[in-house]
Design a protein around this motif. Structure first.
Motif, PDB file in Angstrom:
ATOM      1  N   GLN A  28       0.746  -1.193  -0.173  1.00 26.29           N
ATOM      2  CA  GLN A  28      -0.029   0.040  -0.087  1.00 26.29           C
ATOM      3  C   GLN A  28       0.860   1.136  -0.096  1.00 26.29           C
ATOM      4  O   GLN A  28       1.969   1.342   0.746  1.00 26.29           O
ATOM      5  N   THR A  29       0.345   2.438  -0.567  1.00 30.56           N
ATOM      6  CA  THR A  29       0.994   3.602  -0.813  1.00 30.56           C
ATOM      7  C   THR A  29      -0.006   4.495  -0.047  1.00 30.56           C
ATOM      8  O   THR A  29      -1.249   4.313   0.035  1.00 30.56           O
ATOM      9  N   PRO A  30       0.489   5.910  -0.063  1.00 33.06           N
ATOM     10  CA  PRO A  30      -0.578   6.623   0.531  1.00 33.06           C
ATOM     11  C   PRO A  30      -1.835   7.048  -0.392  1.00 33.06           C
ATOM     12  O   PRO A  30      -2.661   7.638  -0.063  1.00 33.06           O
ATOM     13  N   THR A  31      -1.519   6.583  -1.797  1.00 33.50           N
ATOM     14  CA  THR A  31      -2.744   7.017  -2.824  1.00 33.50           C
ATOM     15  C   THR A  31      -3.473   5.866  -3.235  1.00 33.50           C
ATOM     16  O   THR A  31      -4.268   5.877  -3.899  1.00 33.50           O
ATOM     17  N   THR A  32      -3.148   4.736  -2.570  1.00 35.96           N
ATOM     18  CA  THR A  32      -3.543   3.290  -3.015  1.00 35.96           C
ATOM     19  C   THR A  32      -5.265   3.388  -3.007  1.00 35.96           C
ATOM     20  O   THR A  32      -5.915   3.875  -1.932  1.00 35.96           O
ATOM     21  N   HIS A  44       6.299   6.243  -2.774  1.00 34.35           N
ATOM     22  CA  HIS A  44       6.722   5.230  -1.743  1.00 34.35           C
ATOM     23  C   HIS A  44       5.752   4.486  -1.206  1.00 34.35           C
ATOM     24  O   HIS A  44       4.567   5.145  -1.136  1.00 34.35           O
ATOM     25  N   LEU A  45       5.929   3.349  -0.524  1.00 33.89           N
ATOM     26  CA  LEU A  45       5.210   2.761   0.395  1.00 33.89           C
ATOM     27  C   LEU A  45       4.818   3.575   1.583  1.00 33.89           C
ATOM     28  O   LEU A  45       5.694   4.492   2.248  1.00 33.89           O
ATOM     29  N   SER A  46       3.702   3.308   2.330  1.00 31.53           N
ATOM     30  CA  SER A  46       3.247   3.918   3.309  1.00 31.53           C
ATOM     31  C   SER A  46       3.661   3.028   4.420  1.00 31.53           C
ATOM     32  O   SER A  46       4.354   1.926   4.142  1.00 31.53           O
ATOM     33  N   ASP A  47       3.721   3.435   5.635  1.00 34.66           N
ATOM     34  CA  ASP A  47       4.106   2.507   6.754  1.00 34.66           C
ATOM     35  C   ASP A  47       3.363   1.135   6.727  1.00 34.66           C
ATOM     36  O   ASP A  47       4.175   0.333   6.988  1.00 34.66           O
ATOM     37  N   HIS A  48       2.198   1.254   6.676  1.00 34.66           N
ATOM     38  CA  HIS A  48       1.210   0.039   6.464  1.00 34.66           C
ATOM     39  C   HIS A  48       2.012  -0.945   5.160  1.00 34.66           C
ATOM     40  O   HIS A  48       2.040  -2.122   5.252  1.00 34.66           O
ATOM     41  N   ARG A  50       4.985  -0.831   4.003  1.00 36.34           N
ATOM     42  CA  ARG A  50       6.300  -1.449   4.524  1.00 36.34           C
ATOM     43  C   ARG A  50       6.247  -2.703   5.289  1.00 36.34           C
ATOM     44  O   ARG A  50       6.710  -3.925   5.125  1.00 36.34           O
ATOM     45  N   ARG A  75       7.635   1.833  -5.487  1.00 35.57           N
ATOM     46  CA  ARG A  75       6.975   1.106  -4.667  1.00 35.57           C
ATOM     47  C   ARG A  75       7.011  -0.316  -4.682  1.00 35.57           C
ATOM     48  O   ARG A  75       6.899  -1.170  -3.952  1.00 35.57           O
TER      49      ARG A  75
END
Length: 223
Positions: A28-32, A44-48, A50, A75
């Motif tokens: 997941q990314t911040p815009t998924t 880039h990947l979000s914390d979730h 990663r 990503r």
């Protein structure tokens, strides 16, 4: 009385294992789910995401991985990194695993493009659609299928993990299943999910799993 001899086997002895390709969607990314990022750099990947990438690597434990390939986009590479570290493999970039080129739609909000008349074609007749100044779905499918065929041929009998994106993976799975491209939108590929296709020489591909997000994957390859 002389004991009867055991019956001969009903078929040829088992051959070498097939080539196993694992298709992993990036985390997941911040815009998924909200934006069509396409091939734009810098996402880039979000914390979730990663954490999802770490989980993919854990699920691959005890599976003998021969190679790790990734779309060059950040990503996807970031999702591949924990698997590469756990398996001791380098991440090799493969342009065949890239996201579809959305052309003028790159970066658009999904809510905006879903309101366009063309969206119905994307959903129901994707084989006839080309993104404005971008790639067609048929080109995308031919690209990833060709890339997977090359990877299969390069790693005969091995296990290859390929990190890619939702639409290319859906198109690859549809091709392996013999599903028409116009129905490929019925296939769901979630972030950090794994789909598995086995290739045995002289046989059609076998789709072993689609959109798997939980169980260990070691059972895909016998000891």
């Amino acid at each position: 009385m002389t004991p009867a001899s055991p019956a001969p086997p009903s078929g040829p002895p088992p051959g070498p294992p097939g080539t196993l390709l694992l298709l992993v969607r990036h985390g997941q990314t911040p815009t998924t789910g909200r934006v069509l990022p396409g091939r734009a750099p810098g996402l880039h990947l979000s914390d979730h995401g990663r954490a999802q990438a770490d989980r993919v690597a854990e699920r691959l434990a005890d599976l003998p991985v021969d190679a790790v390939y990734s779309s060059p986009l950040e990503r996807a590479c970031e999702t591949a990194d924990p698997t590469a570290a756990r398996t001791g493999q380098d991440v090799k970039h493969d342009d065949g695993l890239l996201e579809c080129d959305f052309g003028d739609w790159t970066g658009a909000a999904l809510a905006d493009v879903a309101a366009l008349p063309e969206w119905q074609t994307v959903q129901h007749s994707p084989s006839t659609f080309r993104f404005p100044n971008g790639e067609s779905f048929t080109e995308m499918q031919a690209r990833i299928v060709g890339s997977l065929e090359a990877l299969r041929a390069a790693h005969v009998g091995g296990v290859v993990v390929c990190f890619s994106h939702a639409d290319p993976i859906k198109a690859a799975v549809a091709h392996a299943l013999g599903t028409p491209l116009d129905l490929f939108q019925r296939i769901v590929i979630s972030p950090a999910s794994v789909s598995a296709i086995s290739f045995v020489e002289g046989q059609g591909p076998a789709v072993l799993m689609v959109n798997s997000t939980s169980e260990p994957l070691s059972g895909l390859r016998g000891k």
